[in-house]
Design an enzyme around this catalytic site. Structure first.
Site, PDB file in Angstrom:
ATOM      1  N   SER A 124     -61.454  37.939 -10.306  1.00  0.00           N
ATOM      2  CA  SER A 124     -60.221  36.982 -10.022  1.00  0.00           C
ATOM      3  C   SER A 124     -59.962  35.980 -10.992  1.00  0.00           C
ATOM      4  CB  SER A 124     -60.967  35.843  -9.460  1.00  0.00           C
ATOM      5  OG  SER A 124     -62.128  35.251  -9.901  1.00  0.00           O
ATOM      6  N   GLU A 125     -60.340  36.031 -12.308  1.00  0.00           N
ATOM      7  CA  GLU A 125     -60.164  35.683 -13.548  1.00  0.00           C
ATOM      8  C   GLU A 125     -60.895  36.227 -14.955  1.00  0.00           C
ATOM      9  OE1 GLU A 125     -57.930  32.556 -10.628  1.00  0.00           O
ATOM     10  OE2 GLU A 125     -59.987  33.166 -11.530  1.00  0.00           O
ATOM     11  N   THR A 126     -59.579  35.932 -16.127  1.00  0.00           N
ATOM     12  CA  THR A 126     -60.037  36.364 -17.511  1.00  0.00           C
ATOM     13  C   THR A 126     -59.261  35.588 -18.471  1.00  0.00           C
ATOM     14  OG1 THR A 126     -60.016  39.216 -17.148  1.00  0.00           O
ATOM     15  CG2 THR A 126     -59.400  37.726 -19.156  1.00  0.00           C
ATOM     16  N   HIS A 169     -63.791  28.033 -12.617  1.00  0.00           N
ATOM     17  CA  HIS A 169     -64.787  28.472 -12.780  1.00  0.00           C
ATOM     18  C   HIS A 169     -64.363  29.145 -14.177  1.00  0.00           C
ATOM     19  CE1 HIS A 169     -62.365  32.283 -11.720  1.00  0.00           C
ATOM     20  NE2 HIS A 169     -63.914  33.064 -12.110  1.00  0.00           N
TER      21      HIS A 169
END
Length: 262
Positions: free
Chosen positions: A45-47, A73
């Site tokens: 979902s995120e880097t 997060h």
């Protein structure tokens, strides 16, 4: 060129739960194109990427398809890496986001606490476009800076709701959170962001900058407990501090590796 990469499960105390974020410490910024390609390759979902500058760390977040303004997060994950693997000695790490300003994460034992600005929300109309997004009718809808917050009656509705991702993707926003009063905690939520490349985000720290002030007012209390009811689940402690919110949770290491770039 080689880059370090860590994968941390955030807002959980065990692997395969919470929300996974890839963390890439940098000594200097690489191109936006390469960062976006790394995020797409990771397909999380995120880097998150960060660079040390003076006494703080500049930080940026990418979904598989776009750069975003704020991610809770992944910020927790970046702090987890600094505290545990990158020889950071203080008990508070200060981040700076070009899009969201000053952010910090403090550590006490195994609990990480984010300090983020609160969102500003306005109640808006339950349009046909919003009603088409879910198979259950909500009781209210609010618009924040980047997201919609849609309120339902019960935790059971949040658990069992069926999102229509095609309709959600048509809304002009980063994503949509749904929420209700919790049975065992103060409130529960889920978050959907198909327009940002994430159909359902497992745990969305930044959404709690919207959820916390709303539920603090509704429940007349400033310290709240929360669960994000995705399949992986996330557990959060939230505290309202006027125009800031503290969002606390744990983290767990899943992976340490290297990225090879030509």
């Amino acid at each position: 060129m080689k880059l370090k990469i860590y994968q941390i499960d955030a807002f959980t105390d065990k692997v395969f739960s919470g929300n996974s974020a890839a963390v890439c410490p940098l000594t200097s910024w690489i191109s936006d194109e390469i960062m976006q390609k790394i995020a797409m390759e990771n397909n999380l979902s995120e880097t998150v990427f960060y660079v040390k500058k003076d006494n703080q760390y500049e930080i940026r977040w990418f979904t598989p398809t776009m750069e975003i303004d704020l991610c809770g997060h992944a910020t927790l994950a970046a702090a987890y890496v600094l505290f545990n693997f990158e020889n950071y000695s203080s008990d508070v790490v200060h981040f700076y986001s070009p899009r969201s300003g000053a952010l910090s994460v403090s550590k006490k034992d195994d609990l990480f606490t984010l300090n983020f600005p609160t969102d500003t929300i306005t109640e808006t109309t339950l349009t046909n476009e919003i009603l088409a997004c879910f198979n259950t009718t909500p009781i209210a809808v609010y618009k924040g800076r980047t997201d919609y917050m849609i309120v339902f009656e019960t935790e059971e509705q949040i658990k069992h709701i069926v999102p229509n991702f095609e309709e959600i993707a048509k809304l002009k926003c980063r994503g949509v959170m749904i929420t209700a009063k919790g049975n065992q905690v103060d409130f529960v939520s889920r978050f959907f962001g198909p327009q940002s490349g994430i159909n359902e985000d497992p745990v969305t720290g930044s959404a709690h900058t919207t959820l916390t002030p709303y539920w603090a007012k509704r429940l007349d209390k400033t310290e709240l407990t929360a669960i994000q009811l995705s399949d992986r689940k996330g557990f959060l402690q939230c505290k309202l501090l006027n125009d800031r919110v503290e969002i606390s949770g744990k983290g767990k290491l899943y992976l340490i590796g290297e990225i090879y770039l030509e």
